[in-house]
Design a protein around this motif. Structure first.
Motif, PDB file in Angstrom:
ATOM      1  N   ARG A 114      27.047  98.354   9.979  1.00 26.88           N
ATOM      2  CA  ARG A 114      26.382  97.749   8.896  1.00 26.88           C
ATOM      3  C   ARG A 114      25.538  96.516   9.371  1.00 26.88           C
ATOM      4  NH1 ARG A 114      29.648  98.480   4.295  1.00 26.88           N
ATOM      5  NH2 ARG A 114      28.257  96.906   3.101  1.00 26.88           N
ATOM      6  N   PHE A 115      25.892  95.914  10.352  1.00 26.76           N
ATOM      7  CA  PHE A 115      25.161  94.826  10.968  1.00 26.76           C
ATOM      8  C   PHE A 115      23.939  95.229  11.604  1.00 26.76           C
ATOM      9  CE2 PHE A 115      24.860  91.327  14.368  1.00 26.76           C
ATOM     10  CZ  PHE A 115      24.458  90.547  13.497  1.00 26.76           C
ATOM     11  N   GLU A 141      32.908  92.777   0.930  1.00 20.53           N
ATOM     12  CA  GLU A 141      33.716  93.809   1.318  1.00 20.53           C
ATOM     13  C   GLU A 141      34.763  93.248   2.444  1.00 20.53           C
ATOM     14  OE1 GLU A 141      31.949  97.328   2.406  1.00 20.53           O
ATOM     15  OE2 GLU A 141      30.791  97.376   0.352  1.00 20.53           O
ATOM     16  N   ILE A 186      34.300  92.719   5.683  1.00 23.14           N
ATOM     17  CA  ILE A 186      34.446  93.588   6.878  1.00 23.14           C
ATOM     18  C   ILE A 186      33.834  92.713   7.999  1.00 23.14           C
ATOM     19  CG2 ILE A 186      34.455  95.677   5.650  1.00 23.14           C
ATOM     20  CD1 ILE A 186      31.314  95.786   6.539  1.00 23.14           C
ATOM     21  N   VAL A 187      33.473  91.577   7.847  1.00 15.42           N
ATOM     22  CA  VAL A 187      32.664  90.541   8.941  1.00 15.42           C
ATOM     23  C   VAL A 187      33.713  89.906   9.664  1.00 15.42           C
ATOM     24  CG1 VAL A 187      30.920  88.890   9.516  1.00 15.42           C
ATOM     25  CG2 VAL A 187      30.705  90.293   7.469  1.00 15.42           C
ATOM     26  N   SER A 230      27.150  92.289   0.695  1.00 15.65           N
ATOM     27  CA  SER A 230      27.983  93.427   0.584  1.00 15.65           C
ATOM     28  C   SER A 230      28.987  93.399   1.910  1.00 15.65           C
ATOM     29  CB  SER A 230      27.567  94.913   0.553  1.00 15.65           C
ATOM     30  OG  SER A 230      26.875  95.080   1.544  1.00 15.65           O
ATOM     31  N   MET A 231      28.547  93.041   3.062  1.00 16.62           N
ATOM     32  CA  MET A 231      29.630  92.813   4.214  1.00 16.62           C
ATOM     33  C   MET A 231      30.359  91.640   3.998  1.00 16.62           C
ATOM     34  SD  MET A 231      27.251  93.479   7.517  1.00 16.62           S
ATOM     35  CE  MET A 231      25.539  92.827   7.076  1.00 16.62           C
ATOM     36  N   ASP A 279      22.896  94.106   2.179  1.00 21.18           N
ATOM     37  CA  ASP A 279      23.670  94.430   3.159  1.00 21.18           C
ATOM     38  C   ASP A 279      24.532  93.017   3.628  1.00 21.18           C
ATOM     39  OD1 ASP A 279      23.060  96.886   3.734  1.00 21.18           O
ATOM     40  OD2 ASP A 279      21.538  96.178   5.165  1.00 21.18           O
ATOM     41  N   PHE A 324      31.877  97.259  10.594  1.00 22.57           N
ATOM     42  CA  PHE A 324      30.657  96.067  10.602  1.00 22.57           C
ATOM     43  C   PHE A 324      29.588  96.302  11.483  1.00 22.57           C
ATOM     44  CE2 PHE A 324      29.782  92.122  13.178  1.00 22.57           C
ATOM     45  CZ  PHE A 324      29.056  91.395  12.208  1.00 22.57           C
ATOM     46  N   LEU A 380      26.044  85.762  11.134  1.00 22.41           N
ATOM     47  CA  LEU A 380      25.294  86.613   9.952  1.00 22.41           C
ATOM     48  C   LEU A 380      24.626  85.866   9.096  1.00 22.41           C
ATOM     49  CD1 LEU A 380      24.907  89.138   8.689  1.00 22.41           C
ATOM     50  CD2 LEU A 380      27.092  89.185   7.557  1.00 22.41           C
ATOM     51  N   PHE A 410      21.543  96.308   8.909  1.00 27.76           N
ATOM     52  CA  PHE A 410      20.992  94.998   8.307  1.00 27.76           C
ATOM     53  C   PHE A 410      19.771  94.750   9.005  1.00 27.76           C
ATOM     54  CE2 PHE A 410      21.004  90.412   9.341  1.00 27.76           C
ATOM     55  CZ  PHE A 410      20.602  89.967   8.076  1.00 27.76           C
ATOM     56  N   HIS A 465      37.502  98.492  10.243  1.00 31.07           N
ATOM     57  CA  HIS A 465      36.528  97.475   9.926  1.00 31.07           C
ATOM     58  C   HIS A 465      35.803  96.993  10.877  1.00 31.07           C
ATOM     59  CE1 HIS A 465      39.808  97.451   6.335  1.00 31.07           C
ATOM     60  NE2 HIS A 465      38.551  97.163   5.896  1.00 31.07           N
TER      61      HIS A 465
END
Length: 737
Positions: free
Chosen positions: A581-582, A607, A609-610, A603-604, A600, A578, A618, A585, A574
């Motif tokens: 995906r970060f 889900e 995952i942050v 969804s983060m 993004d 992150f 974020l 983004f 995870h």
């Protein structure tokens, strides 16, 4: 041998039966010392008081002290144990000879004394193989089964003795004809014809009527066995053909007077004698050709054809020798050995490969016989191929042949890409075959091989570039393959960790994560992901996104790798997810893809995952997306979150789509929930779990971080109000946080 299931006894005993109490009263106890090199230990009797106090009292013990050696490792069986230990003495002598030669800066091959010594050591190896073969062939009652049978040691014996004959002659004989030595080697190791055949034929009144007579006589001539040949030629004096009687009488002195090199002090005298002898053979051929056709058959066989073959051998006719060898079911080795006796009496070692190659074209070696393949490689002057085949027969043979080949320049002594010479490769393989201790010592060699992971600007540029392109290349590939070959999985993982640490120092995070994954070092993987996120804090979003660009394939491999012995823990997956995906983004923000960036963010969070410590960051980074959807007249703009270029004014978002609504009302609710959770937890004294990263990014304290979050709250409220006004995403029934 010691083990958890077995006990060991002192031999000879330290004290007599029921003498333990007397031993204790003597002021002694039993001590042991572990070897730092392996799992062996030394056990001995020692004073049970402080030695210093004993010295002060003037006491001393003049008794002879015994030291008992033991080991937890399983020793080789029976004859193999003796074989390995005895030949290790020769191995040490070879190493010492080479070391002294190098210390004196002397070329071993140019020093007759050194070459004589190494030739003697090769013969010592040969003799040990012979002795072990003879011992294993004895039909005796054994207390322990043999690890290898006599046939195995016979193969080692023939291979080592052939190597000594071809490559380690006595100094001064390197350029001498080799025929006699090859024939002697053949007669020692491949005995034909058998003694039993001769005994059976000699017991017959008319042996020439037996189908085995002429093949036997021809074979004795081929092999240079003149005594056996003359015996049966004498028997032919009783043959009914007077022609054959006369020819047999002429042939006998020719065989006994056949010139052999070891009978002469000078090669020139040998050459002269050989020419004169060949002239006599020509005379015999003339006599043979005068025999009438009608007298050439005795009613049982055509004796003339057989006799003609024998004369053809003496004449040195290669076609006759090959044909006769095929008829006698002899192989290429016999043809090559006979060649130096009859065809080319001055055949030298350096000329042998050419002749052997021609013979092998017509009579190839047996591909199913490893011994025969090794012999052919040695005859052909291909030591590297011989080592490769020898390793398949017995890695002991390959290791000890290589140890002798390197000092005499038969194989390259320079290290290859794996920083190991060819000799070291086979020594390493031999060590891995020698039980746990050998494997542990070999592991240390692998662990100390320089991986040569220098940067592309250094000497190993091509190799370094290929590795950084994601290929397994160079030393890293060779070491990895060696670990797989010998099933040294833990060593492979350790080497992968070393490689990962090197790539971490170069900020090659994609490669580092890949090697940590291969090593199944999940703690190292987590550390690498933390360093990736640290790049955002230290360098800003743009540099961060560039560094993470090559990490995505690692995530894919982690998701699909079901063969890992220990699967990657979810927390690391995870966290890596992150980071990737970060970075995506921020790439979308920079490229003006506001809608993709907004998806993004949602969804983060959706889900989950942050990491909690990154929630505030974020949300602040998503601020511009919220402001982009607010009223142009009421839009609140703030300075950049960090000291790097402002991430809040990408042209695509502010210039081209000022009224775009990037989040639905439910998305805005989700963001408000996360924001409210931060405020609640901070109010309960848990700010250290939610605000430290934002504090580091802004380079300010917790108070300033909370002010930033208040700006986010205001923007979210404005955004949500506008969603309700224009009906974006539907009108929610109320906040659900």
């Amino acid at each position: 041998m010691l083990s958890s299931q077995r006990s060991a006894a002192f031999v000879p005993p330290l004290f007599e039966h029921d003498g333990a109490e007397d031993f204790r009263r003597s002021g002694r106890t039993i001590s042991l010392t572990l070897s730092p090199r392996d799992n062996s230990l030394a056990v001995y009797a020692s004073p049970n008081v402080d030695p210093a106090s004993v010295q002060l009292q003037g006491a001393h013990d003049d008794r002879e002290q015994s030291i008992y050696m033991a080991s937890r490792e399983q020793a080789p069986f029976s004859e193999r144990r003796v074989f390995v230990t005895d030949t290790s003495v020769i191995f040490a002598a070879v190493r010492n000879l080479v070391r002294i030669s190098h210390a004196k800066h002397v070329d071993l091959m140019q020093n007759d004394e050194d070459m004589r010594a190494i030739s003697k050591l090769a013969n010592d190896y040969t003799n040990f193989c012979k002795e072990c073969c003879l011992y294993a062939s004895q039909h005796i009652t054994r207390t322990e089964q043999l690890q290898y049978d006599a046939e195995h040691y016979r193969c080692l014996w023939t291979c080592f003795s052939l190597f000594a004959v071809l490559y380690l002659p006595e100094p001064g004989l390197e350029d001498a004809p080799v025929g006699d030595e090859l024939m002697e080697w053949l007669n020692i190791h491949f005995i034909q014809p058998s003694t039993q055949e001769g005994d059976e034929l000699s017991g017959l009144e008319r042996p020439w009527e037996d189908p085995a007579f002429w093949p036997y006589l021809t074979r004795t001539v081929l092999r240079g066995l003149s005594k056996a040949s003359v015996f049966f030629l004498t028997v032919l004096q009783n043959h009914p053909s007077t022609y054959l009687q006369n020819l047999a009488q002429q042939l006998s002195p020719l065989l006994t007077s056949h010139p052999r090199l070891h009978h002469f002090s000078a090669e020139r005298d040998f050459a002269v004698a050989s020419r004169r002898w060949k002239d006599k053979v020509k005379t015999l051929r003339l006599e043979l050709d005068r025999v009438p056709e009608s007298e050439r058959d005795d009613g049982f066989e055509n004796w003339w054809d057989h006799y003609s073959d024998i004369v053809g051998i003496l004449e040195g006719r290669g076609d006759v020798i090959k044909r006769v060898c095929v008829e006698l079911e002899a192989d290429w080795k016999e043809v090559c050995s006979v060649w130096g006796i009859f065809v080319d009496t001055r055949l030298r070692r350096q000329d042998l490969p050419e002749i052997v190659a021609q013979v092998l074209d017509e009579m190839p070696p047996d591909p199913t016989d490893r011994e025969d393949i090794i012999h052919s490689a040695l005859f052909l002057g291909k030591p590297t191929q011989a080592l490769s085949e020898a390793a398949q027969l017995d890695v002991w043979l390959a290791a000890h042949l290589a140890d002798l080949m390197e000092p005499i320049d038969l194989i390259d002594s320079e290290p290859d890409d794996a920083e190991l010479s060819l000799r070291q490769h086979y020594i390493l393989a031999y060590m891995y075959s020698c039980g746990d201790v050998g494997r542990e010592m070999a592991d240390q060699i692998l662990l100390h091989v320089p991986l040569r992971l220098a940067g592309p600007n250094d000497a190993e540029g091509d190799e370094a570039v290929r590795i950084r392109d994601g290929q397994l290349a160079g030393v890293l590939k060779d070491v990895n393959e060696t670990c797989f070959e010998y099933q040294r999985e833990e060593i492979r993982r350790t080497i992968c960790r070393v490689a990962a640490q090197t790539f971490i120092s170069e900020k090659k995070y994609g490669l580092a994560i890949s090697y940590y994954t291969s090593a199944e070092d999940w703690v190292g993987l987590g550390r690498a992901v933390n360093l990736v996120l640290e790049e955002y804090i230290e360098q800003g979003p743009e540099q961060f996104a560039q560094l993470v660009a090559n990490v995505a394939p690692s995530l894919q491999s982690l998701r699909t790798d079901s063969g890992a012995r220990i699967p990657a823990p979810g927390v690391f997956l995870h966290r890596l997810m992150f980071a990737i995906r970060f970075a995506e983004f921020h790439q979308r923000r920079e490229s003006g893809d506001g809608q993709g960036a907004a998806l993004d963010v949602v969804s983060m969070f959706g889900e989950e995952i942050v990491p909690q410590a990154w929630w505030a960051v974020l949300l602040c980074d998503a601020l511009e997306l919220l402001q982009n959807g607010a009223s142009p007249h009421g839009c609140v703009r703030f300075g950049p979150l960090t000291s790097h270029r402002s991430p809040y004014a990408p042209p695509g978002l502010s210039a081209h789509a000022p009224d775009a609504m990037l989040f639905s009302s439910s998305d805005a609710c989700l963001l408000m929930q996360k924001l409210e959770k931060i405020h609640i937890m901070v109010g309960q004294g848990c700010g250290a779990d939610y605000l430290p990263v934002l504090c580091r990014v802004t380079k300010r304290g917790e108070k300033f971080a909370l002010q930033r979050l208040e700006v986010v709250r205001l923007s979210l409220a404005r955004y949500y109000a506008r969603c309700g006004a224009i009906g974006v995403g539907g009108r929610p029934s109320g906040w659900s946080y």
